[in-house]
Design a protein around this motif. Structure first.
Motif, mmCIF file in Angstrom:
data_model
loop_
_atom_site.group_PDB
_atom_site.id
_atom_site.type_symbol
_atom_site.label_atom_id
_atom_site.label_comp_id
_atom_site.label_asym_id
_atom_site.label_seq_id
_atom_site.Cartn_x
_atom_site.Cartn_y
_atom_site.Cartn_z
ATOM 1 N N SER A 50 0.677 -1.305 -0.147
ATOM 2 C CA SER A 50 0.102 0.007 -0.006
ATOM 3 C C SER A 50 0.895 1.244 -0.003
ATOM 4 C CB SER A 50 -0.859 -0.012 1.337
ATOM 5 O OG SER A 50 -1.598 1.144 1.449
ATOM 6 N N LYS A 51 2.052 1.164 0.775
ATOM 7 C CA LYS A 51 2.764 2.224 0.844
ATOM 8 C C LYS A 51 3.676 2.954 -0.397
ATOM 9 C CE LYS A 51 4.584 5.556 3.475
ATOM 10 N NZ LYS A 51 3.958 6.730 4.132
ATOM 11 N N ARG A 174 -2.954 15.739 1.064
ATOM 12 C CA ARG A 174 -2.931 14.303 1.529
ATOM 13 C C ARG A 174 -3.841 13.617 0.402
ATOM 14 N NH1 ARG A 174 -3.804 13.840 7.994
ATOM 15 N NH2 ARG A 174 -2.105 15.067 8.725
ATOM 16 N N TYR A 176 -6.309 10.630 -0.842
ATOM 17 C CA TYR A 176 -7.501 9.910 -0.363
ATOM 18 C C TYR A 176 -7.126 8.623 -0.336
ATOM 19 C CZ TYR A 176 -9.363 9.229 -4.933
ATOM 20 O OH TYR A 176 -9.763 8.870 -6.358
ATOM 21 N N GLU A 177 -6.510 7.914 -1.233
ATOM 22 C CA GLU A 177 -6.180 6.592 -1.026
ATOM 23 C C GLU A 177 -4.642 6.594 -1.819
ATOM 24 O OE1 GLU A 177 -7.671 5.003 -5.481
ATOM 25 O OE2 GLU A 177 -9.114 4.888 -4.080
ATOM 26 N N ASN A 179 -5.548 3.849 1.615
ATOM 27 C CA ASN A 179 -5.647 3.970 3.173
ATOM 28 C C ASN A 179 -4.524 2.843 3.665
ATOM 29 O OD1 ASN A 179 -6.239 3.806 6.076
ATOM 30 N ND2 ASN A 179 -8.318 4.595 5.368
ATOM 31 N N ASN A 180 -3.364 3.124 4.167
ATOM 32 C CA ASN A 180 -2.397 2.320 4.517
ATOM 33 C C ASN A 180 -2.935 1.450 5.935
ATOM 34 O OD1 ASN A 180 -0.618 3.157 2.627
ATOM 35 N ND2 ASN A 180 0.306 5.001 3.891
ATOM 36 N N LYS A 182 -5.648 0.886 6.499
ATOM 37 C CA LYS A 182 -7.044 0.154 6.171
ATOM 38 C C LYS A 182 -6.535 -1.174 5.575
ATOM 39 C CE LYS A 182 -11.398 -0.161 3.591
ATOM 40 N NZ LYS A 182 -12.281 0.294 2.386
ATOM 41 N N ASN A 183 -5.357 -0.714 4.639
ATOM 42 C CA ASN A 183 -4.914 -2.033 3.940
ATOM 43 C C ASN A 183 -4.068 -3.026 4.857
ATOM 44 O OD1 ASN A 183 -5.931 -1.486 1.599
ATOM 45 N ND2 ASN A 183 -4.192 -0.137 0.884
#
Length: 235
Positions: A50-51, A174, A176-177, A179-180, A182-183
């Motif tokens: 995700s990151k 920032r 909006y996706e 979402n670290n 959440k993932n």
């Protein structure tokens, strides 16, 4: 497919005949270290993906208004006030303008690979221009350019009413996706479920005898005596 899989396991591996919740819990506790490590590893992998792999997406919006003037409020154009008699007519005009703006080549040519959504707020004459993309500065530029072009298109095709700006789009700070958090939580959940399933399957296909009760459970034969392992006990 699942029934065939269980049939193959049952035929080629000796499965316990009575699997209870207590036994499943015992298996999970027995392999608790494996489950915790696998869960943590999956959470870390999902976070890293995700990151560093998923492209961040940004969102910003600009807002304009459309006002329709009727005969009773023609003088409103001088003081730029909004009267209740104009709300219904202005709302209908805003819906017409949204259709016009969405199909205008002069406006769609400004999208610049961004995702643009032009919509009217329900029961109002306010139009929101929402822009999403991977470049925050580009998103803000596109939103403001589209808002300005909407005014040009409005004046070009419509001979009544007026249009104006309410809010300019700002550069989002920032994404909006993705979402670290959440993932990462999703990765932990996937790792937990997968490791529990693997632990149970490993136990099901394990044919080694660990206790005298296993012989009676697997083969249906009673155990009358047990020969101790003298080498193990002597150590």
């Amino acid at each position: 497919m699942l029934s065939i899989l269980f049939y193959v396991i049952k035929e080629y591996y000796v499965m316990p005949k009575n699997i209870t919740i207590q036994k499943i819990i015992g298996v999970l506790l027995h392999r608790l270290k494996f489950i915790l490590l696998a869960t943590l590893l999956a959470g870390i992998l999902f976070f890293l993906y995700s990151k560093f792999i998923i492209t961040p997406m940004y969102n910003t919006s600009a807002m304009i208004y459309v006002q329709n003037y009727n005969g009773d409020s023609a003088s409103n154009k001088d003081n730029n006030k909004i009267y209740s008699s104009d709300i219904i007519g202005s709302s209908n005009l805003a819906k017409i303008c949204v259709t016009l703006f969405q199909n205008s080549d002069e406006i769609t040519s400004l999208y610049n690979d961004c995702s643009v959504n032009i919509s009217v707020n329900e029961q109002t004459f306010f139009i929101t221009i929402n822009v999403s993309g991977d470049d925050p500065q580009k998103c803000a530029n596109v939103a403001n350019q589209v808002a300005d072009q909407c005014k040009t298109v409005f004046d070009k095709y419509l001979k009544y009413g007026t249009i104006g700006g309410i809010r300019e789009a700002k550069v989002p700070t920032r994404p909006y996706e993705p979402n670290n958090l959440k993932n990462s939580l999703l990765g932990l959940l996937v790792g937990l479920v997968a490791s529990c399933v693997i632990a149970i399957l490993l136990e099901l296909i394990d044919t080694t005898i660990k206790a005298d009760d296993d012989i009676q459970e697997i083969y249906g034969l009673p155990v009358f005596a047990e020969i101790p392992d003298f080498e193990t006990q002597g150590r």
